[in-house]
Scaffold this motif. Structure first.
Motif, short mmCIF file in Angstrom:
data_model
loop_
_atom_site.label_atom_id
_atom_site.label_comp_id
_atom_site.label_asym_id
_atom_site.label_seq_id
_atom_site.Cartn_x
_atom_site.Cartn_y
_atom_site.Cartn_z
N ALA A 1 -11.85 0.32 -1.52
CA ALA A 1 -10.89 0.24 -2.54
C ALA A 1 -10.99 1.21 -3.62
CB ALA A 1 -11.37 -1.22 -3.00
N ALA A 2 -11.92 2.20 -3.73
CA ALA A 2 -12.15 3.29 -4.50
C ALA A 2 -11.08 4.05 -4.71
CB ALA A 2 -13.55 3.81 -4.37
N PRO A 3 -10.33 4.68 -3.69
CA PRO A 3 -9.37 5.73 -3.80
C PRO A 3 -7.88 5.13 -4.68
CG PRO A 3 -9.89 5.60 -1.61
CD PRO A 3 -10.63 4.33 -2.14
N ALA A 4 -8.09 3.53 -4.59
CA ALA A 4 -6.83 2.89 -5.26
C ALA A 4 -6.69 3.27 -6.99
CB ALA A 4 -7.02 1.42 -5.35
N LEU A 5 -7.98 3.70 -7.42
CA LEU A 5 -7.84 4.02 -8.76
C LEU A 5 -7.12 5.38 -9.02
CD1 LEU A 5 -11.78 3.51 -9.36
CD2 LEU A 5 -9.78 2.05 -10.20
#
Length: 735
Positions: free
Chosen positions: A377-381
């Motif tokens: 989920a980190a790239p969603a930032l």
């Protein structure tokens, strides 16, 4: 509910031919009616209460149909062999303009040899055609007809490309390669899961009838209301996935009951009374999530949401009626046409072992799962939202070619001009309009300002502004906001056009997104509370779905915002891009896509949660051992959920090949989310948390227990008992 569904399933099984004939007739009638009468779609996008909508309304009321959005078509003419102003090329273009003026609905056709109609290189020109009295939903059809009228220019060796508001999806929606690929992949998964061709064909046939009926209804609705052009493809994508999955869940339960020795009618009734309730609740969560888009303040999304929900309703109805009808007709023949090397295998041993493994080390599994999901989920930032213009279209498509020619000839901003409309309480003078145009021309980022036009009543002025930036550049949106701050000479300044409308849409969605998310989560949790009478389970399920959404948005950011393989999903990079640039080609995501994707994904993720929880609760009610119930629930549903997830992933992945960029985005996001949801979340995270929570999973305060109706999702009380003797089943046991 279980008693009613059991009765309905038994009735449909006893009257299988009538039910089958009824559904086929409905599907043929709906699709036939939409084909004969047509399936009108709307390309108009209204956002009430926004500045862009106010500009649109002023243009419509004050400047005539030729100046309305959607009432103008451009033909870009390119001469590869020399200037357009030289003969015989000039004469050929004039002949084409004269031919266009004779076409139906054409009010004006401006020659490119007017002021501002020829690019500085003298090789690119624009024929501007204004229409009146035409159906705005038939922009693509009218554009093709007008483009065909420019044949004299093509005969002279000139390239003529139409530039309109239609998308490749408008032209390709009837070809259906993505749908065919998705169905074939789903059939292969079902054959592998069941080992028989007959059983595999039941969910496929059910889904096709469901989708055909839903599409027919949606097509007919276009005659009485505005149906977005994306509605059909969204309904097909979601309808195929849930239609096959819901039928799969019922068919799996029926085959298990049949294998235990129950007669056909009793097995059908037991399957529908138990799994049918889970199907109804799962479909209800999808519909709730989609209809909650009405709170976004964006009519396009609201309409798209509830119209897509029609396909889900059809999937539920066919699952609880058409599936039992087919099973009643087939009986034990559902296991006919066995496929070699795909014999019957134990369905639960591997998944039960996984559940027991998780139950022995819940903390380690919980921490490990959270870390992996956080990394996904980190790239969603860093998700990049913006406007997706025709420069991101497929190579060779008319919109992409028109974009490239306009950018080269007239600058990148010419592909997304701004329309400034100034109005006042009294008469708007030419001097005031010219002063406003001069002020706009002095702004940074403005390439060209056209002469102001006053409407017939003299109460509004329209000024076309060409920015220095393409529509996808965030600086174009900043320019829109800056122009809106002008208030000189008592004029109210409004900015319309594609860039302004998308800017307003992004601002509106940013404001309303928390409300939509809150409504979806609360209503879905309430539905789960009604289903399981367990507040902890309801809240936990909602949180788990949000986690799977994080992974989906992370995948979208990686593919589109960071460009990791965006070229591989068909988002074509610039013509002269290197291999590395093509592989890491960054693409903005339309501002409304994440919210729509959230609603769809939240509903679909809840499907698997419902089926897993019902199995765990059923096991828990039998013996009261929570850890054992988790392992048994995972064992009994693992293979079915995995097969269902594989089908959905296959269907959604097939739609990545679709030419429309929005469909590609949905295909990537849905495929990744379902894959993560069915493996990491349902296989590890949910079992680990349920083991740690223990008896608290099913705790319910007495006062709340008295208030909640007993809906019995899995129909424990209604599930038929096994026969007294395997060789002599009881007569009428299903009654």
């Amino acid at each position: 509910m279980a008693r009613f569904l059991g009765w309905l399933g038994g009735w449909c099984a006893r009257h299988g031919r009538a039910v089958l004939a009824l559904w086929v007739t409905l599907a043929v009638a709906a699709m036939g009616g939409s084909l004969v009468l047509g399936s009108p779609v709307s390309t108009e996008v209204s956002i009430p209460g926004t500045d862009a909508q106010r500009a649109h309304d002023l243009m419509r009321d004050g400047f005539g149909p030729g100046f309305q959005p959607g009432g103008t078509v451009q033909l870009i003419v390119y001469s590869p062999d020399g200037p357009l102003i030289e003969e015989p090329r000039k004469g050929a273009v004039e002949d084409a303009v004269a031919n266009i003026r004779e076409q139906e609905h054409v009010k004006e056709a401006d020659s490119p040899f007017r002021q501002g109609g020829i690019a500085s290189n003298l090789q690119i020109g624009v024929i501007t055609v204004r229409l009146e009295g035409h159906d705005s939903s038939k922009v693509a059809e009218n554009t093709q007809r007008i483009s065909a009228a420019a044949e004299p220019a093509r005969d002279a060796g000139l390239e003529v490309v139409a530039n309109d508001s239609s998308t490749p999806a408008d032209k390709e929606i009837k070809t259906g390669p993505s749908e065919i690929i998705g169905v074939i992949c789903a059939l292969l998964v079902l054959i592998f899961a069941f080992g028989t061709l007959t059983a595999a064909l039941v969910p496929i046939f059910t889904a096709l009838v469901s989708v055909a009926t839903g599409l027919g209804v949606i097509g007919l609705l276009g005659h009485v209301m505005d149906v977005p052009k994306q509605a059909g493809i969204m309904a097909t994508m979601i309808g195929l996935g849930v239609g096959i999955d819901y039928a799969l869940f019922l068919l799996s339960r029926y085959r298990r009951l049949l294998a235990s020795g129950l007669p056909v009618q009793q097995a059908v009734r037991g399957a529908v009374s138990s799994s049918g309730g889970a199907v109804v609740f799962a479909g209800g969560t999808v519909v709730i999530a989609l209809t909650a888009l009405m709170f976004a303040g964006f009519p396009l999304l609201a309409t798209l949401g509830w119209i897509t929900g029609i396909s889900v309703v059809m999937a539920v109805l066919t699952a609880i009626t058409l599936v039992p009808a087919q099973l009643g007709l087939l009986g034990h023949g559902v296991n006919a046409l066995k496929v070699p090397f795909l014999g019957r295998r134990p369905e639960s041993s591997g998944w039960t072992a996984l559940g027991m493994w998780v139950a022995r080390r819940p903390w380690r599994v919980l921490v490990g799962s959270v870390l992996v999901l956080a990394a996904l989920a980190a790239p969603a930032l860093s998700l990049k939202l913006g406007t997706l213009d025709d420069g991101y279209g497929a190579h060779g498509s008319e919109p992409r070619r028109a974009y490239e020619l306009m950018s080269v000839g007239f600058g990148p901003g010419s592909t997304g001009p701004l329309t400034v409309v100034a109005s006042g309480r009294g008469e708007v003078t030419e001097a005031a309009a010219e002063r406003l145009a001069d002020r706009i021309g002095d702004l940074g980022g403005v390439a060209h300002v056209a002469e102001p036009k006053l409407n017939d009543a003299g109460r509004a002025a329209m000024i076309q502004v060409i920015p220095d930036y393409p529509p996808s550049d965030p600086r174009a949106a900043d320019l829109v906001r800056e122009i809106r701050t002008f208030d000189g000479d008592g004029l109210e300044v409004h900015v319309g056009g594609e860039v302004a409308a998308l800017t307003d849409a992004a601002d509106r969605l940013t404001e309303r997104t928390p409300l939509v998310i809150g409504v979806v989560v609360l209503l879905s949790a309430l539905l789960l509370l009604l289903a399981f009478r367990a507040p902890v389970v309801a809240i936990k399920a909602a949180l788990m779905n949000l986690i799977s959404l994080g992974a989906a948005f992370g995948a979208l950011a990686a593919v589109f915002s960071f460009g990791v393989g965006s070229g591989l999903v068909g988002m074509d990079p610039p013509v002269n891009a290197s291999y590395v640039q093509a592989l890491f080609f960054s693409v903005p995501i339309e501002s409304y896509v994440p919210l729509m994707l959230f609603a769809v994904l939240f509903g679909l993720s809840m499907d698997y949660e419902v089926f897993l929880l019902t199995a765990v609760r059923q096991a828990y009610l039998k013996h009261g051992d929570n850890a054992r119930a988790v392992a048994e629930g995972l064992g009994s549903t693992g293979r079915v959920i995995t097969s269902a997830a594989l089908i959905m992933v296959a269907v959604f992945t097939a739609f990545i090949a679709y030419p429309d960029s929005m469909v590609k985005t949905f295909g990537v996001g849905l495929a990744v989310a379902i894959a993560v949801d069915a493996t990491l979340i349902r296989g590890f995270l949910v079992p680990a948390t349920m083991v740690l929570l223990g008896r608290a999973n099913w705790w319910c305060p007495r006062w709340l227990d008295r208030l909640l109706p007993n809906l019995s999702v899995e129909g424990h009380e209604e599930e038929p008992a096994p026969p007294v003797r395997a060789d002599r089943p009881r007569v009428g046991a299903g009654a």
